[in-house]
Write a protein that holds these residues in place. Structure first.
Motif, PDB file in Angstrom:
ATOM      1  N   THR A  33       0.867  -1.186   0.000  1.00 50.54           N
ATOM      2  CA  THR A  33       0.000   0.000   0.000  1.00 50.54           C
ATOM      3  C   THR A  33       0.900   1.232   0.000  1.00 50.54           C
ATOM      4  N   VAL A  34       0.783   2.028  -1.064  1.00 51.54           N
ATOM      5  CA  VAL A  34       1.647   3.193  -1.247  1.00 51.54           C
ATOM      6  C   VAL A  34       0.784   4.428  -1.494  1.00 51.54           C
ATOM      7  N   GLY A  35       1.056   5.489  -0.771  1.00 55.47           N
ATOM      8  CA  GLY A  35       0.369   6.751  -0.989  1.00 55.47           C
ATOM      9  C   GLY A  35       1.280   7.721  -1.706  1.00 55.47           C
ATOM     10  N   ILE A  36       0.702   8.569  -2.553  1.00 50.49           N
ATOM     11  CA  ILE A  36       1.471   9.592  -3.253  1.00 50.49           C
ATOM     12  C   ILE A  36       0.830  10.949  -2.998  1.00 50.49           C
ATOM     13  N   VAL A  37       1.619  11.872  -2.497  1.00 50.49           N
ATOM     14  CA  VAL A  37       1.163  13.240  -2.250  1.00 50.49           C
ATOM     15  C   VAL A  37       2.070  14.200  -3.007  1.00 50.49           C
ATOM     16  N   GLY A  38       1.620  15.429  -3.099  1.00 56.00           N
ATOM     17  CA  GLY A  38       2.408  16.459  -3.753  1.00 56.00           C
ATOM     18  C   GLY A  38       1.528  17.611  -4.168  1.00 56.00           C
ATOM     19  N   PRO A  39       2.124  18.751  -4.481  1.00 57.14           N
ATOM     20  CA  PRO A  39       1.342  19.921  -4.885  1.00 57.14           C
ATOM     21  C   PRO A  39       0.668  19.698  -6.228  1.00 57.14           C
ATOM     22  N   ASN A  40      -0.319  20.522  -6.527  1.00 53.70           N
ATOM     23  CA  ASN A  40      -0.956  20.469  -7.840  1.00 53.70           C
ATOM     24  C   ASN A  40       0.082  20.714  -8.931  1.00 53.70           C
ATOM     25  N   GLY A  41      -0.005  19.934  -9.993  1.00 52.91           N
ATOM     26  CA  GLY A  41       0.940  20.080 -11.082  1.00 52.91           C
ATOM     27  C   GLY A  41       2.259  19.368 -10.877  1.00 52.91           C
TER      28      GLY A  41
END
Length: 261
Positions: A33-41
């Motif tokens: 189970t891996v989550g990916i986050v980051g700013p728009n674009g």
């Protein structure tokens, strides 16, 4: 040691001057189970496009289940076991919920006759949509459309499920329901990579968190450690976030970010 289910090896993709992926390498194992986050674009959805076959890399290799898939299109990758949802659900509004899922089982999963019907029924059950099976898709609200999007992905019988902001726009109780569905899918052995801005949903499910910014990984590891990383806080969470986690809850100095049971 278990072989990776998905592996990206120095993958690069640009649109003109916009960097989508810059020499990215990472692997995901069966059932991870891996989550990916980051700013728009930041390139998060485009990364899914590279994995699913909607986009072709300019350089690098992608492997799935021990075989190279870089040159395979999205349909071929789906039949190998890569299923995905999209940020904005676009069901076939002139079809019923069941018909939408059946199309996914047949066209996405390559199933026929009884097998496709069984897969559609099972996907609806897993997504909690059995009661809406005969409703026209046009009548569904946001939560139901997101569940239908999930059911369509599940109907293709994926070994790897890519979730693209399926919690966005939902209320806290709706997010909690969605978290339980994703947990159940993962408990059956399906690996999950989940892009999400609702961070508390991610931290309730994933064991690994990646922060993507400018086509590069800023952080990759255990969720609490990644969220506490100053570089991650700077590019995504902002300077006011304390990034303290307890029982799957993200707490900010402003007191926002309720927990999920």
């Amino acid at each position: 040691m278990t072989s990776p289910l998905l592996e990206l090896d120095h993958v690069t993709k640009r649109f003109g001057r916009v960097v989508i992926a810059e020499n990215l390498s990472f692997a995901v194992g069966p059932g991870d189970t891996v989550g990916i986050v980051g700013p728009n674009g930041a390139g998060k959805t485009s990364l899914f496009g590279l994995i699913s076959g909607d986009l072709a890399p300019a350089a690098g290799e992608i492997s799935f289940a021990g075989r190279p898939v870089t040159k395979l299109d999205a349909a071929a990758r789906c039949r190998l076991g890569i299923g995905r949802t999209y940020q904005v659900p676009r069901p076939f509004t002139d079809m019923t919920v069941f018909e939408n899922v059946l199309v996914a089982a047949q066209q996405g999963g390559g199933l026929r006759r009884r097998a496709s019907y069984a897969a559609a029924v099972q996907a609806l059950e897993r997504a909690g949509m059995t009661g809406e099976a005969n409703l026209p898709a046009a009548r569904l609200g946001l939560l139901q459309r997101k569940r239908l999007e999930l059911a369509r992905a599940l109907a293709s019988r994926p070994r790897l499920l890519l979730l693209d902001e399926v919690a966005g726009g939902l209320t806290d109780p709706e997010v909690a329901q969605l978290v339980e569905i994703v947990r159940g899918v993962n408990a059956e052995g399906v690996a999950v990579i989940w892009i999400e801005h609702v961070v508390r949903a991610l931290t309730a499910v994933v064991s690994r968190l990646i922060c993507l910014a400018g086509g590069s990984f800023v952080g990759d590891g255990e969720p609490a450690a990644v969220l506490a990383n100053p570089a991650v806080r700077e590019v995504f969470l902002g300077s006011e976030v304390t990034a303290s986690l307890s029982g799957g809850t993200l707490t900010t100095e402003a007191g926002e970010g309720g927990g999920i049971p």
